[in-house]
Scaffold this motif. Structure first.
Motif, mmCIF file in Angstrom:
data_model
loop_
_atom_site.group_PDB
_atom_site.id
_atom_site.type_symbol
_atom_site.label_atom_id
_atom_site.label_comp_id
_atom_site.label_asym_id
_atom_site.label_seq_id
_atom_site.Cartn_x
_atom_site.Cartn_y
_atom_site.Cartn_z
ATOM 1 N N GLU A 552 -46.352 -40.755 -20.450
ATOM 2 C CA GLU A 552 -45.536 -42.063 -19.397
ATOM 3 C C GLU A 552 -44.209 -42.014 -19.524
ATOM 4 O O GLU A 552 -43.503 -41.815 -20.748
ATOM 5 N N ASP A 590 -44.136 -46.428 -8.279
ATOM 6 C CA ASP A 590 -45.269 -46.699 -9.261
ATOM 7 C C ASP A 590 -44.734 -47.510 -10.438
ATOM 8 O O ASP A 590 -43.891 -46.959 -11.187
ATOM 9 N N GLN A 593 -44.867 -44.617 -13.960
ATOM 10 C CA GLN A 593 -44.516 -43.310 -13.751
ATOM 11 C C GLN A 593 -45.042 -42.239 -14.856
ATOM 12 O O GLN A 593 -45.007 -42.670 -16.094
ATOM 13 N N LYS A 594 -45.239 -41.400 -14.503
ATOM 14 C CA LYS A 594 -45.781 -40.318 -15.404
ATOM 15 C C LYS A 594 -44.661 -39.022 -15.447
ATOM 16 O O LYS A 594 -43.962 -38.919 -14.614
ATOM 17 N N ASP A 610 -45.116 -40.017 -9.569
ATOM 18 C CA ASP A 610 -45.908 -41.536 -9.341
ATOM 19 C C ASP A 610 -47.331 -41.445 -9.782
ATOM 20 O O ASP A 610 -47.737 -42.432 -10.667
ATOM 21 N N GLN A 611 -47.983 -40.327 -9.737
ATOM 22 C CA GLN A 611 -49.529 -40.123 -10.093
ATOM 23 C C GLN A 611 -49.941 -39.055 -10.216
ATOM 24 O O GLN A 611 -49.526 -37.915 -9.551
#
Length: 673
Positions: A552, A590, A593-594, A610-611
C-alpha cells in the motif's frame, strides 16, 4: 493433406548436416588432433553423399564424394589438419550449401575448391600415414560380408543398391542375394526388405572402412564381417568368385544391434522396438505452430469470458465446468508455448563462423566464447534476433577489438575475446555481447555528435547519455568505411528491431577494458500471465513475472503531488511512478492506492495504481501503426467482457523512472558544486 516434396525434405536435412559440419570444422581448428571430430565430419559428408544420390541431387553427391575422398585421407592419417585445410573445407561446405539450393547455377564453382583441397591433402594414395613408418608392401585381405537391412530401412529411404555400390568401391567383389527368408506372397509386407546379401571381396582397406558403409544402420541390422585367409595365385581369384572360403583362425566377428543375431522376429513385418517407439522428434511447418497459437489465444479469451459470466452466477455446476475449462486452457497454453520455445544455441552456433571469417578478413586473432546455449526463447523472437546480433558482433570485432600489435603494446593478450551469453532474468532473457577491446571513446562520440548537430557544445551529458548517440541513424565514429562496418546503418537498425520485439538495449563501456551490449527480450510474444490493474477509469495489464511485490502507498506519500518519489522498502529506496499523473487520469484517486514493485534487469521501480483487480491469462495483440510509437505500452489485450486493456511496457517504465533518478542526482551534484 499434401505430401511433402522429397526435394524439400532433403534440403532441410542437408541444411542441418551442413550446420553440424561447420561446427565440427570450427572445433577441429581448435583441436586438430581430435579423432572423434574427424570421424564426425566424415560421417556428415558420408550422409550428405548418400542422401543426395537418393533424392536425385547428383551434383551434390558428386562434389561431396570428392570432398569425402579428400577428407578420408585425413581420417586415415595420410594428411594432417591445418588452418589451410579448415579454410578450404569451410569453402567446400559453403559450396555444397549452394548446390543444395541451386544446383545448376553453382556447379562450375566446385572445381577450384576441390583442386585446392586435393593440393592440401595430397592425391597420391601410396603415401604412408603421417607419423608412421613406411611399409614396403600392401597386403590384400579377403573379406566375407553378410548383411540384412532393418525392417524399417525402406520406409526411411535406405537404398540397398547404393550400399552395394559403396562396397564395390572398396575392391573387386562378388555379390550374392539370398531369398531364403522371404515369406509366402500373402504374408509379405511391401515395406520390409527380406533379402540377405553376401559379399566377398579382396581389398587393402581395414575392417572399419567396411563398417563405415553401414554406419547409420548398424544398430538395427544384421551384419557379419568375416576376414578370410588370402590364397596365392589363382586360388585367390577362385575363392573370390565362388564366394566360399573357410574363416581364418582369427574367427569371425559379428556386428549386430539390439542382441538380434537373427531376423526371425521381423520376418512377418512384426514391429521392432525402434518402430514401436517412433521418432524422437517431428518436423512441423512454422506456420502451423503460429496458427495453433492463434487458436489457443482465442480459447484463452473465450475462457476469460466464461469465467466472468460464471462469477456473476450461483450455479455450482457451471462454476465447476468453468474451472475445468480454465485448467485445460492453461495447460494447453503452456504446452503450445513450450513447443514454440527454441534453445538459443541454434542461433549462437552460426556466429562462430562469422567470427572466424571476420578474423581472417581483418587479420585479428579472436577467441569466440558462448554460454547459455540452452536458454530457451520464443521461435518468433529468435528468427528476428539474427540480424541484430550479426551487427553487434561485427562491431565488437571491427571497432571493439584492437589489432594484435596494439593489444600487445597495451599489455593485453594478442588474442582478443568476444563473448556471447544468454541468461534468464525474470520475465526476460538477457543476451549480452561483450569484448575485451579498447572500449568506447566518449570524447570522440561527443565530437561526432556536435559536428552532426545532435548536441550543443555546452550541454552537460553523462557518458551513459553520450553512448546513446551510437544508436542514432547514420551515426558512426569509424575513420573509414570498410566492408565490415563504418556506414552508420547498423546500430539504429538493431535498436529498432529490439524495440519492435518489446525489448530493450543497454550499453556499458570501460576505457581500455571493453564494451558490453545487453539485449533484454520477453520470453514470448504471444500469451503471458498478467496482472490486471485500474488507474482512474482505465484498466491496464502488466506481465506477472515482472512483479516482485505489492504494497500500500504510505499515507505520507498520498498527499504529495509529484510524478516521482521514493518508497522505503525494508531499508531500500525504490523510486515509484504515479500512473494517474503519467496517464492524465481524471477523477479523484482511491483512498487506498497500491504500489506494484516491478523489475527489469537489475533495476526496479514502483507503479502506483488505484486498484489491483486480479491475475489473468493475457493474449498479446500488437498496437496499430498509429499507436506503435507509444513507449509506455507494449501491446493490448482483450478482456473477458470484450473491452481492451493496454499492456504496460515494464522495461520502458523502469528506464523512465531510472532516468528521472539520474537527472535528479546530477542536478543535486551541480547545485552542491
Amino acid at each position: 493433406m499434401s505430401t511433402p516434396d522429397p526435394a524439400d525434405t532433403f534440403r532441410q536435412e542437408a541444411r542441418d548436416l551442413l550446420e553440424s559440419l561447420e561446427q565440427v570444422l570450427l572445433d577441429l581448428e581448435q583441436t586438430p588432433h581430435d579423432r572423434e571430430l574427424v570421424d564426425s565430419a566424415f560421417r556428415s559428408l558420408h550422409t550428405l553423399k548418400g542422401s543426395g544420390a537418393m533424392f536425385g541431387f547428383d551434383e551434390v553427391a558428386d562434389f561431396v564424394h570428392e570432398f569425402e575422398t579428400a577428407f578420408d585421407r585425413v581420417r586415415k592419417g595420410l594428411a594432417s589438419v591445418s588452418p589451410e585445410l579448415i579454410a578450404v573445407a569451410l569453402s567446400a561446405r559453403d559450396h555444397v550449401g549452394n548446390l543444395v539450393e541451386e544446383p545448376e547455377r553453382h556447379v562450375a564453382e566446385g572445381a577450384p575448391i576441390l583442386g585446392a583441397l586435393h593440393d592440401i591433402v595430397g592425391e597420391r594414395e601410396d603415401v604412408e600415414p603421417v607419423g608412421s613408418p613406411a611399409a614396403s608392401t600392401h597386403r590384400s585381405q579377403i573379406w566375407h560380408t553378410r548383411f540384412r537391412l532393418p525392417d524399417d530401412a525402406l520406409v526411411l529411404g535406405t537404398n540397398p543398391l547404393l550400399l552395394l555400390d559403396e562396397l564395390r568401391e572398396l575392391g573387386e567383389c562378388n555379390i550374392r542375394a539370398s531369398a531364403e527368408d522371404v515369406p509366402p506372397l500373402e504374408e509379405i509386407d511391401p515395406q520390409v526388405c527380406y533379402v540377405t546379401w553376401e559379399v566377398t571381396f579382396a581389398t587393402e582397406v581395414e575392417r572399419e572402412a567396411i563398417e563405415d558403409v553401414f554406419m547409420f544402420l548398424r544398430d538395427d541390422m544384421m551384419l557379419k564381417i568375416e576376414p578370410l585367409e588370402p590364397h596365392a595365385g589363382q586360388a585367390t581369384d577362385a575363392s573370390l568368385h565362388d564366394g566360399q572360403a573357410a574363416p581364418s583362425e582369427r574367427g569371425s566377428q559379428e556386428s549386430s544391434g539390439g542382441g538380434r543375431p537373427s531376423r526371425e522376429s521381423g520376418r512377418r513385418g512384426e514391429p521392432t522396438a525402434r518402430n514401436a517407439k517412433g521418432g524422437d522428434s517431428l518436423r512441423v511447418p512454422a506456420e502451423r505452430l503460429d496458427e495453433l497459437m492463434d487458436r489457443v489465444g482465442e480459447l484463452v479469451i473465450a475462457q476469460a469470458r466464461l469465467s466472468q459470466i460464471t462469477g456473476a452466477s450461483d450455479d455450482l455446476e457451471l462454476k465447476n465446468v468453468a474451472e475445468e475449462v480454465e485448467r485445460l486452457s492453461s495447460g494447453l497454453r503452456d504446452i503450445t508455448m513450450g513447443i514454440r520455445m527454441v534453445p538459443i544455441g541454434t542461433l549462437f552456433g552460426r556466429f562462430r563462423r562469422l567470427v572466424y571469417d571476420l578474423s581472417q578478413e581483418l587479420g585479428k586473432e579472436i577467441e569466440f566464447l558462448a554460454s547459455g546455449e540452452k536458454t530457451e526463447l520464443d521461435k518468433t523472437v529468435i528468427e528476428q534476433l539474427a540480424d541484430p546480433l550479426v551487427h553487434l558482433i561485427r562491431n565488437a570485432v571491427d571497432h571493439g577489438l584492437e589489432d594484435p600489435e596494439r593489444r600487445q603494446q597495451a599489455g593485453k593478450d594478442r588474442c582478443g575475446k568476444v563473448r556471447l551469453a544468454a541468461v534468464h532474468s525474470g520475465a526476460e532473457v538477457a543476451i549480452s555481447i561483450s569484448d575485451d577491446g579498447a572500449g568506447l571513446d566518449a570524447e570522440r562520440i561527443r565530437a561526432k555528435a556536435e559536428s552532426a548537430g545532435l548536441v550543443t557544445p555546452d550541454a552537460a551529458l553523462s557518458d551513459h547519455e553520450l553512448y546513446q548517440f551510437i544508436f542514432h541513424p547514420g551515426f558512426s565514429t569509424a575513420s573509414e568505411v570498410t566492408a565490415v562496418s563504418g556506414r552508420g546503418v547498423g546500430m539504429d537498425a538493431v535498436k529498432r528491431t529490439i524495440e519492435a520485439l518489446r525489448g530493450s538495449i543497454e550499453l556499458t563501456s570501460k576505457p581500455g577494458e571493453g564494451t558490453t551490449v545487453t539485449l533484454r527480450l520477453p520470453l514470448t510474444l504471444a500469451i503471458i500471465d498478467g496482472m490486471l490493474v485500474r488507474v482512474g477509469e482505465g484498466r491496464y495489464s502488466l506481465p506477472l513475472l515482472a512483479v516482485e511485490e505489492c504494497v500500500e502507498l504510505p499515507e505520507s506519500e498520498i498527499a504529495e503531488a509529484q510524478t516521482r518519489n521514493f518508497l522505503n522498502l525494508r531499508g531500500s529506496l525504490v523510486p515509484f511512478l504515479r500512473l494517474r499523473e503519467l496517464f492524465g487520469a481524471s477523477g479523484d484517486p482511491d483512498p487506498h492506492q497500491k504500489v506494484i514493485v516491478v523489475s527489469a534487469g537489475e533495476f526496479r521501480v514502483g507503479l502506483v495504481v488505484d486498484q489491483i483487480i486480479g491475475n489473468s491469462q493475457t493474449v498479446i495483440k500488437p498496437l496499430s501503426k498509429l499507436h506503435a510509437t507509444l513507449g509506455t505500452f507494449s501491446g493490448a489485450t482483450i478482456l473477458g467482457d470484450g473491452s481492451v486493456a493496454l499492456i504496460l511496457d515494464i522495461a520502458h517504465l523502469v528506464s523512465f523512472g531510472r532516468g528521472f533518478e539520474e537527472r535528479l542526482r546530477d542536478e543535486r551534484m551541480r547545485r552542491e558544486a
